[in-house]
Design an enzyme around this catalytic site. Structure first.
Site, PDB file in Angstrom:
ATOM      1  N   SER A 136      -6.905   1.176   4.732  1.00  0.00           N
ATOM      2  CA  SER A 136      -7.467   1.404   3.406  1.00  0.00           C
ATOM      3  C   SER A 136      -8.264   0.164   3.003  1.00  0.00           C
ATOM      4  O   SER A 136      -7.721  -0.938   2.976  1.00  0.00           O
ATOM      5  CB  SER A 136      -6.311   1.663   2.435  1.00  0.00           C
ATOM      6  OG  SER A 136      -6.784   1.823   1.121  1.00  0.00           O
ATOM      7  N   LYS A 162     -10.531   4.305   5.400  1.00  0.00           N
ATOM      8  CA  LYS A 162     -10.518   4.894   4.047  1.00  0.00           C
ATOM      9  C   LYS A 162     -11.170   3.897   3.106  1.00  0.00           C
ATOM     10  O   LYS A 162     -10.747   2.747   3.030  1.00  0.00           O
ATOM     11  CB  LYS A 162      -9.071   5.180   3.654  1.00  0.00           C
ATOM     12  CG  LYS A 162      -8.780   5.319   2.167  1.00  0.00           C
ATOM     13  CD  LYS A 162      -7.384   5.872   1.946  1.00  0.00           C
ATOM     14  CE  LYS A 162      -6.684   5.236   0.756  1.00  0.00           C
ATOM     15  NZ  LYS A 162      -5.310   5.740   0.585  1.00  0.00           N
ATOM     16  N   LYS A 164     -12.003   2.812  -0.710  1.00  0.00           N
ATOM     17  CA  LYS A 164     -11.672   3.008  -2.121  1.00  0.00           C
ATOM     18  C   LYS A 164     -12.984   3.184  -2.875  1.00  0.00           C
ATOM     19  O   LYS A 164     -13.943   2.431  -2.646  1.00  0.00           O
ATOM     20  CB  LYS A 164     -10.910   1.785  -2.653  1.00  0.00           C
ATOM     21  CG  LYS A 164      -9.511   1.657  -2.077  1.00  0.00           C
ATOM     22  CD  LYS A 164      -8.603   2.755  -2.614  1.00  0.00           C
ATOM     23  CE  LYS A 164      -7.141   2.472  -2.292  1.00  0.00           C
ATOM     24  NZ  LYS A 164      -6.246   3.480  -2.893  1.00  0.00           N
ATOM     25  N   ASP A 189     -10.878   7.325  -1.372  1.00  0.00           N
ATOM     26  CA  ASP A 189      -9.769   7.435  -2.325  1.00  0.00           C
ATOM     27  C   ASP A 189     -10.229   6.922  -3.689  1.00  0.00           C
ATOM     28  O   ASP A 189     -10.614   5.770  -3.817  1.00  0.00           O
ATOM     29  CB  ASP A 189      -8.571   6.612  -1.818  1.00  0.00           C
ATOM     30  CG  ASP A 189      -7.326   6.781  -2.686  1.00  0.00           C
ATOM     31  OD1 ASP A 189      -7.369   7.533  -3.683  1.00  0.00           O
ATOM     32  OD2 ASP A 189      -6.299   6.152  -2.361  1.00  0.00           O
ATOM     33  N   GLU A 214      -9.520  11.680  -1.702  1.00  0.00           N
ATOM     34  CA  GLU A 214      -8.153  11.534  -2.191  1.00  0.00           C
ATOM     35  C   GLU A 214      -8.160  11.326  -3.710  1.00  0.00           C
ATOM     36  O   GLU A 214      -8.876  10.468  -4.229  1.00  0.00           O
ATOM     37  CB  GLU A 214      -7.527  10.328  -1.472  1.00  0.00           C
ATOM     38  CG  GLU A 214      -6.053  10.124  -1.683  1.00  0.00           C
ATOM     39  CD  GLU A 214      -5.532   8.942  -0.860  1.00  0.00           C
ATOM     40  OE1 GLU A 214      -6.189   8.528   0.125  1.00  0.00           O
ATOM     41  OE2 GLU A 214      -4.471   8.406  -1.210  1.00  0.00           O
ATOM     42  N   ASP A 239      -2.693  12.650  -3.903  1.00  0.00           N
ATOM     43  CA  ASP A 239      -1.764  11.537  -3.683  1.00  0.00           C
ATOM     44  C   ASP A 239      -0.878  11.449  -4.929  1.00  0.00           C
ATOM     45  O   ASP A 239       0.223  12.022  -4.976  1.00  0.00           O
ATOM     46  CB  ASP A 239      -2.582  10.249  -3.429  1.00  0.00           C
ATOM     47  CG  ASP A 239      -1.753   8.972  -3.415  1.00  0.00           C
ATOM     48  OD1 ASP A 239      -0.534   9.020  -3.649  1.00  0.00           O
ATOM     49  OD2 ASP A 239      -2.316   7.878  -3.176  1.00  0.00           O
ATOM     50  N   LYS A 263       3.816   9.993   0.288  1.00  0.00           N
ATOM     51  CA  LYS A 263       4.351   8.639   0.136  1.00  0.00           C
ATOM     52  C   LYS A 263       5.811   8.797  -0.257  1.00  0.00           C
ATOM     53  O   LYS A 263       6.106   9.298  -1.346  1.00  0.00           O
ATOM     54  CB  LYS A 263       3.614   7.875  -0.970  1.00  0.00           C
ATOM     55  CG  LYS A 263       2.241   7.388  -0.577  1.00  0.00           C
ATOM     56  CD  LYS A 263       1.636   6.543  -1.669  1.00  0.00           C
ATOM     57  CE  LYS A 263       0.180   6.244  -1.352  1.00  0.00           C
ATOM     58  NZ  LYS A 263      -0.524   5.679  -2.526  1.00  0.00           N
ATOM     59  N   GLY A 291       0.397   4.683   2.016  1.00  0.00           N
ATOM     60  CA  GLY A 291       1.002   3.352   2.020  1.00  0.00           C
ATOM     61  C   GLY A 291       0.993   2.767   0.633  1.00  0.00           C
ATOM     62  O   GLY A 291       0.230   3.216  -0.231  1.00  0.00           O
TER      63      GLY A 291
HETATM   64  O1  OSB Z   1      -3.778   5.135  -3.520  1.00  0.00           O
HETATM   65  O2  OSB Z   1      -3.213   5.100  -1.504  1.00  0.00           O
HETATM   66  C1  OSB Z   1      -3.298   4.531  -2.583  1.00  0.00           C
HETATM   67  C2  OSB Z   1      -2.180   0.910  -2.213  1.00  0.00           C
HETATM   68  C3  OSB Z   1      -1.461   0.759  -3.363  1.00  0.00           C
HETATM   69  C4  OSB Z   1      -1.377   1.798  -4.263  1.00  0.00           C
HETATM   70  C5  OSB Z   1      -2.025   2.989  -3.993  1.00  0.00           C
HETATM   71  C6  OSB Z   1      -2.733   3.160  -2.821  1.00  0.00           C
HETATM   72  C7  OSB Z   1      -2.843   2.086  -1.929  1.00  0.00           C
HETATM   73  C8  OSB Z   1      -3.647   2.123  -0.717  1.00  0.00           C
HETATM   74  C9  OSB Z   1      -3.290   1.175   0.397  1.00  0.00           C
HETATM   75  O3  OSB Z   1      -4.619   2.814  -0.577  1.00  0.00           O
HETATM   76  C10 OSB Z   1      -2.331   1.755   1.336  1.00  0.00           C
HETATM   77  C11 OSB Z   1      -1.750   0.736   2.277  1.00  0.00           C
HETATM   78  O4  OSB Z   1      -2.470   0.231   3.132  1.00  0.00           O
HETATM   79  O5  OSB Z   1      -0.540   0.445   2.163  1.00  0.00           O
HETATM   80 MG    MG Z   2      -4.269   7.080  -2.783  1.00  0.00          MG
END
Ligand code: OSB
Ligand code: MG
Length: 367
Positions: A136, A162, A164, A189, A214, A239, A263, A291
């Site tokens: 991510s 991915k 953001k 995302d 996402e 999510d 998650k 994650g």
């Molecule tokens: O939205 O998936 C998410 C991290 C913290 C809170 C929300 C998210 C995320 C990530 C990173 O996208 C996921 C990771 O690498 O642990």
């Molecule tokens: Mg997410």
């Protein structure tokens, strides 16, 4: 088993680079750790995935700590003999608090499986011994910085990227990376940053052959996601909205999602996660493991889950080095874009106690 002691502690780990999302920028990870001990001195560990602030989820560390001390732990202590499979039933009267509940259940499960000499992967029904890794990538200062960060991950072997996104950092950023990597599995995302009026704008992403978008809209907006899914060709993946098997069932029935990010913390634990996995498998909905910038303790357990057969898309199960200079367990090192699923009893790893003590900012033992 009989619970003899629960230890709660908060640790602080700096991130190797700032992680910016539509809800904020993080430069370090504060983590609430849970350790349980049974009557035979066998211990179990888990981490609570709540963040310091309630920006991703309504839960946050200080709130989880209070909920555990005030309600959840006394609730568990009222039972003399306890199995991990009873935890969610015992704690059901206390509403919400999935992340806090998940960490208690997981620590108890870890201790229980260690005493039975069974790995979490075996217990959950894993069918793979290694898991394909995605990564991510946070919002960057500019397109060059984004390309540089993505290149470092592609060079490291990550099999899915991915990005953001948020309004103002979306179409151009995706186009830039897609032009550089025409073939790489790519997804985005938004962490709820868009509104129902943005369907036309988001459909501009359709030309980039993304695996999914996402959580574009508010976590409560099932109808909005269903309407959006009719306007955009890119699959919608929820999510934040998925907090239980029930919400997964609703989202699927309403056609608000065609892929699900599981998650374990967000849905109340690994046992609930398997139920969502089974539901999705039955409905041909692909799932992948999300994650929460976990340490090795949470990562180990996530890898066990991601090894189930319905997890057909690479997850945000990245290597320790993606997040931390030093992890609190043996580091998870990627080989050819995969992480191995731990095979030892329970979650299969333990914290390095010396390092853990060094980074602990709060500790309390409840007898
Ligand atoms: O939205 O998936 C998410 C991290 C913290 C809170 C929300 C998210 C995320 C990530 C990173 O996208 C996921 C990771 O690498 O642990
Ligand atoms: Mg997410």
């Amino acid at each position: 088993m009989k619970l003899s002691e629960i230890e709660l502690r908060i640790i602080h780990l700096p991130l190797v680079r700032p992680f910016r999302t539509s809800f904020g920028t993080q430069t370090s990870r504060e983590v609430l750790m849970v350790k349980v001990q049974n009557e035979n001195g066998i211990t179990g560990w888990a981490e609570c995935v709540a963040m310091s602030d309630p920006l991703y989820s309504p839960e946050y560390i200080a709130g989880c700590l209070d909920l555990m001390k005030r309600f959840l732990i006394p609730g568990l202590k009222s039972k003399i003999n306890i199995s991990a499979e009873d935890v969610s039933v015992i704690l059901k009267p206390f509403l919400g608090g999935q992340m806090a509940k998940a960490s208690l259940e997981t620590a108890i499960l870890d201790a229980e499986l260690r005493s039975r000499n069974i790995s979490l992967a075996t217990y959950l029904g894993a069918t793979k011994n290694k898991v394909e890794c995605g990564v991510s990538v946070g919002i960057a200062d500019n397109l060059e910085a984004l390309a540089e960060e993505v290149k470092s991950y592609v060079d490291a072997g990550y099999r899915r990227i991915k990005l953001k996104i948020e309004p103002g950092w979306d179409i151009e950023a995706v186009k830039h990376i897609r032009d550089l990597y025409p073939e790489i599995p790519l997804q985005v995302d938004a962490n709820q940053a868009y509104s129902r009026d943005d369907a036309k704008h988001l459909s501009k992403l359709d030309e980039f052959n993304l695996l999914l978008i996402e959580q574009p809209l508010d976590e409560h907006d099932f109808l909005g996601h269903a309407l959006l899914a009719k306007e955009v060709k890119t699959p919608i993946c929820l999510d934040e909205s998925i907090i239980s098997v029930q919400s997964a069932e609703d989202a699927i029935a309403l056609k608000a999602t065609s892929i699900i990010n599981v998650k374990p913390g967000r849905v109340g634990g690994y046992i609930e996660s398997v139920k969502i996995h089974d539901l999705c498998l039955k409905n041909s909905i692909p799932v992948w493991c999300g994650g929460m910038l976990e340490t090795g303790i949470g990562r180990a357990a996530n890898l066990a889950l991601a090894a189930l057969p319905g997890f057909t898309l690479p997850g945000d199960t990245s290597a320790s080095a993606r997040y931390f200079k030093q992890d609190i367990t043996v580091p998870f090192v990627m080989e050819n874009g995969y992480l191995n699923v731990p095979t030892g009893p329970g979650i299969g790893v333990e914290p390095d106690m010396e390092f853990l003590d060094e980074i602990t900012t709060y500790k309390e033992i409840i007898e």
